[in-house]
Scaffold this active site. Structure first.
Site, short mmCIF file in Angstrom:
data_model
loop_
_atom_site.label_atom_id
_atom_site.label_comp_id
_atom_site.label_asym_id
_atom_site.label_seq_id
_atom_site.Cartn_x
_atom_site.Cartn_y
_atom_site.Cartn_z
N SER A 55 -37.87 35.00 17.62
CA SER A 55 -37.70 36.60 17.51
C SER A 55 -36.95 37.27 15.97
O SER A 55 -37.60 38.04 16.14
CB SER A 55 -36.84 36.39 18.26
OG SER A 55 -37.58 36.55 19.19
N LYS B 270 -40.36 39.42 14.75
CA LYS B 270 -40.96 40.81 15.75
C LYS B 270 -39.84 41.85 14.17
O LYS B 270 -40.85 42.66 14.80
CB LYS B 270 -39.57 41.04 16.47
CG LYS B 270 -40.28 39.96 18.06
CD LYS B 270 -39.46 39.57 19.02
CE LYS B 270 -39.52 38.56 20.16
NZ LYS B 270 -38.72 38.83 21.33
N TYR C 188 -48.78 36.01 18.55
CA TYR C 188 -47.61 36.23 18.37
C TYR C 188 -47.01 34.57 18.43
O TYR C 188 -45.66 34.26 17.17
CB TYR C 188 -47.03 36.69 20.33
CG TYR C 188 -46.13 37.26 20.12
CD1 TYR C 188 -44.40 37.33 20.13
CD2 TYR C 188 -45.24 35.72 21.68
CE1 TYR C 188 -44.17 37.73 20.71
CE2 TYR C 188 -44.25 35.68 21.81
CZ TYR C 188 -42.98 36.52 21.24
OH TYR C 188 -41.62 36.59 21.67
N TYR D 42 -30.22 41.06 21.66
CA TYR D 42 -30.28 41.51 23.03
C TYR D 42 -30.19 41.44 24.10
O TYR D 42 -28.95 42.53 23.89
CB TYR D 42 -31.11 39.51 23.38
CG TYR D 42 -32.21 39.29 22.78
CD1 TYR D 42 -33.69 39.95 23.13
CD2 TYR D 42 -31.94 38.52 21.88
CE1 TYR D 42 -34.59 39.65 22.55
CE2 TYR D 42 -33.22 38.18 20.77
CZ TYR D 42 -34.64 38.49 21.16
OH TYR D 42 -35.59 38.46 20.92
N VAL E 209 -34.53 32.19 18.60
CA VAL E 209 -33.81 30.44 19.67
C VAL E 209 -34.36 29.54 18.88
O VAL E 209 -33.43 29.00 19.78
CB VAL E 209 -34.89 31.14 21.34
CG1 VAL E 209 -34.18 32.25 21.76
CG2 VAL E 209 -36.53 31.35 20.52
O1 DON Z 1 -41.69 34.59 22.57
C1 DON Z 1 -40.57 33.32 22.63
O2 DON Z 1 -40.09 32.84 23.68
C2 DON Z 1 -40.26 32.26 21.74
N1 DON Z 1 -41.25 32.51 21.07
C3 DON Z 1 -39.42 33.51 20.97
C4 DON Z 1 -37.78 34.14 21.34
C5 DON Z 1 -37.17 34.05 20.85
O3 DON Z 1 -36.40 33.82 19.48
C6 DON Z 1 -36.13 34.74 21.61
N2 DON Z 1 -34.83 35.15 20.77
N3 DON Z 1 -33.07 35.22 20.82
#
Ligand code: DON
Length: 331
Positions: free
Chosen positions: A77, A80, A204, A256, A274
């Site tokens: 993330s 982003k 993405y 978040y 994540v």
């Molecule tokens: O969209 C997703 O599930 C992941 N590729 C990215 C999510 C993410 O890193 C959320 N973060 N804390």
């Protein structure tokens, strides 16, 4: 050395700072045991939950690195932030913010519920998946390769080399993408997606699978701390207005549903992923006393054991401790 406060006036020397940071990393490594590595993307579960590393880059070339700093991990993330900046640079801030709002959700990053809570269903912010997928759909290009190029070029300007996309992580994301597909279809139905759904989602998943190290994250943080200018060569990498909006969004939405707590107890803009990475931005401070990194710094953290919201558990504690010791809070 972990407890109590230190008179930094006498301890600004690089060696002293290094010793302190080494102690803090050693101390907070025990907290990695309280978290769990992400497993909803199966390959992320292979990470070593005991890892903890940090890099801090200052304006004057001062760098402190400690712990597990040589590991490459996918930025997830944190991408982003880069795609948001890239879209603002390509399309203009008002174009992007007409289509994605700037409000925290208080919900999980992949929440679907909040999409229906407001009319006209504009995604709440660019750092929840719905907003990030919308932003990615705005990037120029008709193929994932073309869209990703904008992100890679911007990242290369920030970190000094062209990053790679981890194909195994990409495949794993692709194969477990039901929830992001659900969000994507919702965005098609509400008219927010500006490119083909498959092209957008593939881009993405690839941007989430870009590899970086804590030093790369620290470089990104330092450029943001410096309002978009690279302090090494004084070149503008990100226009100042975009850098500032990005920092405001990191502060309010970057961690978040823990963003409020992070702003309250740490007090600096940050964005997590994540895989366990966090990029944090400590802008220059105006204080009478001398403090470490008074001219601002970028901080990159890696600790794949996460708390239940998807943020590195030991990484957040380490950042909280450093922010309190060095008085980094922007408030
Ligand atoms: O969209 C997703 O599930 C992941 N590729 C990215 C999510 C993410 O890193 C959320 N973060 N804390």
């Amino acid at each position: 050395m972990v407890q109590g406060t230190v008179n930094w006036n006498t301890q600004l020397d690089e060696k002293w700072l290094q010793n302190y940071v080494d102690d803090w990393v050693t101390f907070y490594r025990k907290d990695t045991k309280e978290g769990e590595v992400a497993s909803y993307i199966p390959i992320l579960a292979n990470a070593n939950p005991c890892h903890l590393g940090i890099a801090i880059h200052g304006k004057n070339g001062l760098k402190i690195c400690s712990g597990d700093v040589d590991i490459s991990f996918t930025i997830q993330s944190i991408s982003k932030v880069i795609s948001f900046i890239a879209a603002c640079m390509e399309k203009g801030v008002s174009y992007v913010l007409d289509r994605v709002d700037v409000e925290p959700t208080g919900q999980a990053f992949n929440s679907i519920m909040h999409l229906e809570m407001k009319s006209p269903n504009k995604p709440f912010n660019p750092f929840v998946n719905a907003g990030a997928i919308t932003v990615t759909s705005m990037l120029k290009g008709d193929t994932p390769k073309e869209k990703l190029e904008t992100i890679l070029v911007l990242l290369e300007r920030m970190i000094g080399y062209r990053p790679i996309v981890n194909q195994e992580v990409y495949q794993s994301e692709y194969e477990t993408s039901a929830r992001n597909r659900a969000i994507g279809y919702y965005l098609v139905e509400t008219g927010f997606l500006e490119s083909d759904l498959e092209v957008t989602l593939e881009t993405y998943f690839q941007q989430c699978s870009i590899e970086a190290t804590v030093e790369d994250l620290a470089r990104i943080g330092l450029i943001l701390a410096n309002d978009g200018e690279d302090p090494n060569n004084e070149e503008e990498v990100i226009p100042r207005q975009i850098a500032r909006i990005t920092k405001a969004l990191m502060l309010t939405c970057g961690m978040y549903d823990a963003s409020g707590k992070f702003a309250t107890y740490v007090g600096i803009p940050a964005k997590s992923g994540v895989s366990g990475g966090i990029v944090a931005v400590a802008p220059p401070r105006v204080r009478s006393s001398e403090l470490p990194f008074i001219e601002g710094c970028g901080i990159g953290v890696y600790g794949p054991a996460l708390e239940n919201r998807g943020n590195s558990i030991a990484g957040m504690k380490l950042l909280k401790h450093i922010a309190s010791q060095w008085d980094l809070s922007i408030f």
